[in-house]
Design a protein around this motif. Structure first.
Motif, PDB file in Angstrom:
ATOM      1  N   LEU A  82     -21.637   9.060 -24.669  1.00  0.00           N
ATOM      2  CA  LEU A  82     -22.309   7.815 -25.071  1.00  0.00           C
ATOM      3  C   LEU A  82     -22.167   6.749 -23.991  1.00  0.00           C
ATOM      4  O   LEU A  82     -23.125   6.019 -23.696  1.00  0.00           O
ATOM      5  N   THR A  83     -21.000   6.667 -23.391  1.00  0.00           N
ATOM      6  CA  THR A  83     -20.790   5.720 -22.299  1.00  0.00           C
ATOM      7  C   THR A  83     -21.659   6.099 -21.101  1.00  0.00           C
ATOM      8  O   THR A  83     -22.233   5.229 -20.439  1.00  0.00           O
ATOM      9  N   ARG A 100     -32.740   6.616 -25.375  1.00  0.00           N
ATOM     10  CA  ARG A 100     -31.360   6.690 -25.853  1.00  0.00           C
ATOM     11  C   ARG A 100     -31.260   7.722 -26.976  1.00  0.00           C
ATOM     12  O   ARG A 100     -30.347   8.537 -27.001  1.00  0.00           O
ATOM     13  N   GLU A 101     -32.213   7.692 -27.891  1.00  0.00           N
ATOM     14  CA  GLU A 101     -32.195   8.609 -29.023  1.00  0.00           C
ATOM     15  C   GLU A 101     -32.313  10.060 -28.563  1.00  0.00           C
ATOM     16  O   GLU A 101     -31.629  10.946 -29.091  1.00  0.00           O
ATOM     17  N   GLN A 125     -14.299  13.809 -30.312  1.00  0.00           N
ATOM     18  CA  GLN A 125     -14.548  12.360 -30.258  1.00  0.00           C
ATOM     19  C   GLN A 125     -14.507  11.855 -28.819  1.00  0.00           C
ATOM     20  O   GLN A 125     -15.318  11.011 -28.426  1.00  0.00           O
ATOM     21  N   ALA A 126     -13.562  12.377 -28.040  1.00  0.00           N
ATOM     22  CA  ALA A 126     -13.434  11.941 -26.652  1.00  0.00           C
ATOM     23  C   ALA A 126     -14.685  12.299 -25.844  1.00  0.00           C
ATOM     24  O   ALA A 126     -15.223  11.465 -25.095  1.00  0.00           O
ATOM     25  N   LEU A 127     -15.140  13.535 -25.984  1.00  0.00           N
ATOM     26  CA  LEU A 127     -16.338  13.949 -25.258  1.00  0.00           C
ATOM     27  C   LEU A 127     -17.557  13.163 -25.716  1.00  0.00           C
ATOM     28  O   LEU A 127     -18.376  12.719 -24.899  1.00  0.00           O
ATOM     29  N   GLY A 154     -15.303   2.957 -17.582  1.00  0.00           N
ATOM     30  CA  GLY A 154     -15.687   3.013 -18.990  1.00  0.00           C
ATOM     31  C   GLY A 154     -15.719   4.443 -19.506  1.00  0.00           C
ATOM     32  O   GLY A 154     -15.228   4.734 -20.600  1.00  0.00           O
ATOM     33  N   SER A 155     -16.264   5.348 -18.708  1.00  0.00           N
ATOM     34  CA  SER A 155     -16.304   6.755 -19.112  1.00  0.00           C
ATOM     35  C   SER A 155     -14.909   7.350 -19.179  1.00  0.00           C
ATOM     36  O   SER A 155     -14.592   8.130 -20.072  1.00  0.00           O
ATOM     37  N   ARG A 156     -14.068   6.990 -18.215  1.00  0.00           N
ATOM     38  CA  ARG A 156     -12.706   7.512 -18.206  1.00  0.00           C
ATOM     39  C   ARG A 156     -11.943   7.048 -19.443  1.00  0.00           C
ATOM     40  O   ARG A 156     -11.286   7.843 -20.118  1.00  0.00           O
TER      41      ARG A 156
END
Length: 183
Positions: A74-75, A162-163, A67-69, A54-56
């Motif tokens: 987030l993942t 999470r926040e 956006q990618a980072l 998922g992270s990959r």
């Protein structure tokens, strides 16, 4: 068994925990895996192709480096908060590293290196696409952003919400606005 190693770490996972999770008895465990270390390595591999995938994908898919980072972070947050007590199996899987557990530690180190390689490749793509200056020290940047994934894991283990974790990554992404270049 992956979840047992994820939650308890290599050193904290007992044979009784592993056999209960697999629904087998100790002789069957040893017949299937040979050792706790071999079972751990299989669990790490499974983690990489499930949770780690998922992270990959989050890192590869978006068109811009920022956006990618952000998606990767987030993942990582979702994975770190998925199990109690929290954190990432690859980062927290072997913490104390008793002398007899060195091979398990090295296996995790190799798995973590794959993450650094993926981050490095995505930063290189971002440089090629013009998201960051050509002179950017990609190795230093990859190390920094990988360090943020480690911080996510440790802070999730310490109970951060999470926040709170999202606020941390928003702050870290500001580093892209002041990219350090090699001189």
């Amino acid at each position: 068994m992956m979840e047992v190693f994820w939650i308890r770490g290599y050193e904290g996972a007992q044979l009784s925990d592993l056999t209960a999770a697999a629904g087998i008895n100790p002789p069957s465990f040893y017949a299937a895996f040979g050792s706790k270390e071999a079972a751990f390595c299989e669990a790490v591999d499974h983690y990489l192709v499930t949770v780690g995938e998922g992270s990959r994908l989050a890192l590869e898919t978006p068109p811009t480096l920022r956006q990618a980072l952000r998606n990767m972070f987030l993942t990582s947050i979702e994975a770190a908060l998925a199990h109690q007590p929290g954190g990432c199996m690859l980062i927290l899987g072997v913490v104390n590293c008793l002398p007899g557990n060195e091979q398990a530690r090295l296996y995790l180190k190799q798995a973590r290196h794959k993450i650094v390689e993926a981050i490095t490749a995505r930063i290189e793509r971002g440089r090629h696409d013009g998201d960051i200056p050509a002179e950017t020290d990609i190795g230093q940047m990859a190390a920094f952003f990988y360090g943020i994934t480690q911080a996510i894991s440790l802070q999730a283990r310490d109970g951060s919400s999470r926040e709170e974790l999202i606020a941390m990554i928003d702050f870290a992404l500001r580093a892209l606005d002041t990219v350090v270049v090699t001189g």
